[in-house]
Design an enzyme around this catalytic site. Structure first.
Site: not given
Length: 538
Positions: A261, A510, A513
């Site tokens: 990802s 998060d 990312h």
């Protein structure tokens, strides 16, 4: 001079015989037939690319397709968290998706890959939770507090390393030969983050394909300065990304991003940058995402591969079905079957080695992560990562028909301070890059980077084809960008928690990312610089 009355204007001669009329009509009919044939054989909306035509075999994955176990060898389309806007086929065409559901493609090995466009989906990676954080899950229970941020608004420059070569405690040390890093003329990876008032290369509302999890401004993040920091190498300048130059350099070529990802994060960044000068056509299918830029016949591709090596969830020896089995000495055949069609391949991996998996080497179970019944494993997840990197890079540099450029993006640092992603780690409140000496040591990032560099150098010694292999070493520079992650701004939920609770626990967030736009766009400026050096020399 006497004028001629209007009724007596001389008439233009024209054919009066039947034979002449028939010839004229026949010629007109022939022209119409010829024009129709040309339009049908080469329609305006489709330009076949000779360099992007492959034979595709049906990959039948007999493993458990559970998303929780992260089946990386099959793509999942019906994920509502990852909508990719397409410039798809005409309404009602056989290629269009119906009610948001995929059209399954059945192909024999001799069939050419069919052009597929989906009305609102591209292929997406498995392993996505409802929040689409790959292996990151919502943290409802957390422990330790992390430190808050320092006010650095008046300091416009932050250094990633001293000019004498020193580094912060958490900064990895790279001893690679500069010729095999990006550019032998300049060290691109040691320098400073410099504030740039020109702002980002695009805005979050000017790109329709940003995964919502990384759309930090769209999700309500109140600060924006994290978008305005540019990377300045100590010995030279890293040019601002020029989309038109990139497309020109990549004319009739294909660039592929392969990985997890975080690779998707970089893929979407590249598309957002290019989208500012041209809207591409979505030619994706269930095996890969593909976007075609018609002006230069450039294709940007993304293929999901969690570990870059072969994996299955079938039972093996004492390891039961449902647990991912990684064959550390076998490359991932899902993308290797296409590799000769790629001119530039950007590889990245690492973070999925924190997930449950079993390690198989020489047809023997040698270790595992979060799975090992007798506690006597020979290989842990760090060693397994190093072996996997050497395996895939060796495959790239020994595949005799592959002549492209392989760029290895080094391990991307996360910034969970005060704990791990599931034990109270946090990046909440980070609004500026870290100063020199402020970074907290991250031993896991350092050892993963070290293993990756060792594997890179080992594979390079085995090179036997005409391809090129380069390391894009971003780990040290991005260790300073704790401000560039979504943190708690991961969704449009108006009721999401964004501040610490009264007991000090951080909200779900998060810190792996990267926001878009944000620091991740620098990765593609580095990619462009590597490509420019390689292709302009030719």
């Amino acid at each position: 001079m006497t004028s001629i009355p209007s009724k007596e204007w001389p008439k233009t001669p024209f054919p009066k015989t039947l034979v002449s009329v028939v010839c004229l009509a026949g010629g007109l009919a022939f022209f119409v037939l010829l024009a129709s044939f040309l339009l049908i054989s080469r329609p305006v909306v489709f330009h076949p690319e000779a360099s992007f035509s492959y034979s595709v075999r049906e990959f039948k994955n007999t493993s458990n397709p559970s998303l929780e176990e992260g089946n990386s060898n099959s793509a999942v389309l019906n994920d509502p968290t990852n909508s990719l806007v397409s410039v798809g086929p005409a309404p009602g065409s056989a290629e269009s998706s119906i009610n948001g559901k995929e059209n399954v493609i059945e192909e024999t090995p001799s069939q050419q890959l069919k052009e597929k466009s989906f009305s609102d989906k591209g292929s997406v990676e498995p392993g996505n939770s409802k929040d689409n954080l790959s292996f990151l899950k919502v943290i409802e229970e957390a422990g330790n507090q992390s430190s808050g941020y320092n006010d650095q608004a008046n300091d416009p420059v932050f250094s990633s390393t001293s000019t004498t070569g020193g580094s912060s405690p958490s900064a990895p040390v790279t001893n690679l030969d500069p010729a095999f890093v990006a550019d032998s003329d300049c060290d691109l990876y040691h320098g400073k983050w410099v504030y740039d008032s020109a702002g980002p290369l695009y805005k979050n509302d000017s790109c329709p394909i940003i995964t919502q999890m990384q759309n930090c401004q769209g999700n309500g993040r109140p600060d924006k300065d994290y978008e305005n920091w540019r990377w300045k190498p100590a010995e030279c300048d890293l040019p601002r990304f020029d989309p038109k130059m990139f497309l020109k350099l990549m004319k009739n070529k294909t660039l592929a991003f392969i990985g997890d990802s975080v690779a998707r994060n970089q893929f979407e960044s590249m598309l957002c940058i290019l989208w500012q000068v041209e809207e591409p056509r979505n030619k994706g299918n269930r095996r890969m995402q593909r976007y075609y830029f018609r002006s230069t016949s450039t294709m940007i591709v993304r293929i999901w591969s969690s570990w870059l090596v072969h994996q299955t969830s079938d039972p093996f020896d004492s390891a039961p079905a449902g647990v991912a089995k990684l064959y550390l000495d076998a490359p991932d055949e899902v993308f290797m079957q296409y590799i000769t069609d790629f001119d530039v391949t950007v590889l990245s991996s690492g973070h999925w080695f924190a997930k449950q998996s079993v390690y198989i080497l020489n047809s023997e179970i040698v270790g595992g992560q979060l799975w090992w019944p007798d506690k006597q494993k020979k290989i842990d997840n760090v060693e397994a990562f190093g072996i996997s990197v050497e395996t895939i890079l060796t495959a790239m540099v020994t595949q005799q028909n592959y002549t492209g450029l392989t760029i290895v993006r080094s391990f991307s640092p996360d910034h969970y301070e005060g704990g791990e992603w599931n034990t109270g780690g946090s990046c909440t409140g980070k609004v500026m890059p870290a100063r020199e000496g402020e970074m907290l040591e991250n031993p896991f990032t350092s050892i993963m980077h070290k293993k990756q560099v060792i594997a890179f150098e080992s594979a390079l010694k085995k090179k036997s084809n005409k391809s090129k292999l380069k390391m894009m070493d971003i780990t040290e520079a991005f260790s300073y960008r704790h401000d560039g992650h979504p943190g708690p701004y991961r969704s449009l939920d108006p009721n999401k928690i964004t501040a610490r609770r009264p007991d000090g626990r951080p909200p779900p967030q998060d810190c792996l990312h990267w926001c878009m736009p944000g620091p991740v766009d620098t990765w593609n400026e580095l990619v462009l610089e590597i490509i420019r050096k390689e292709f302009e020399d030719k």
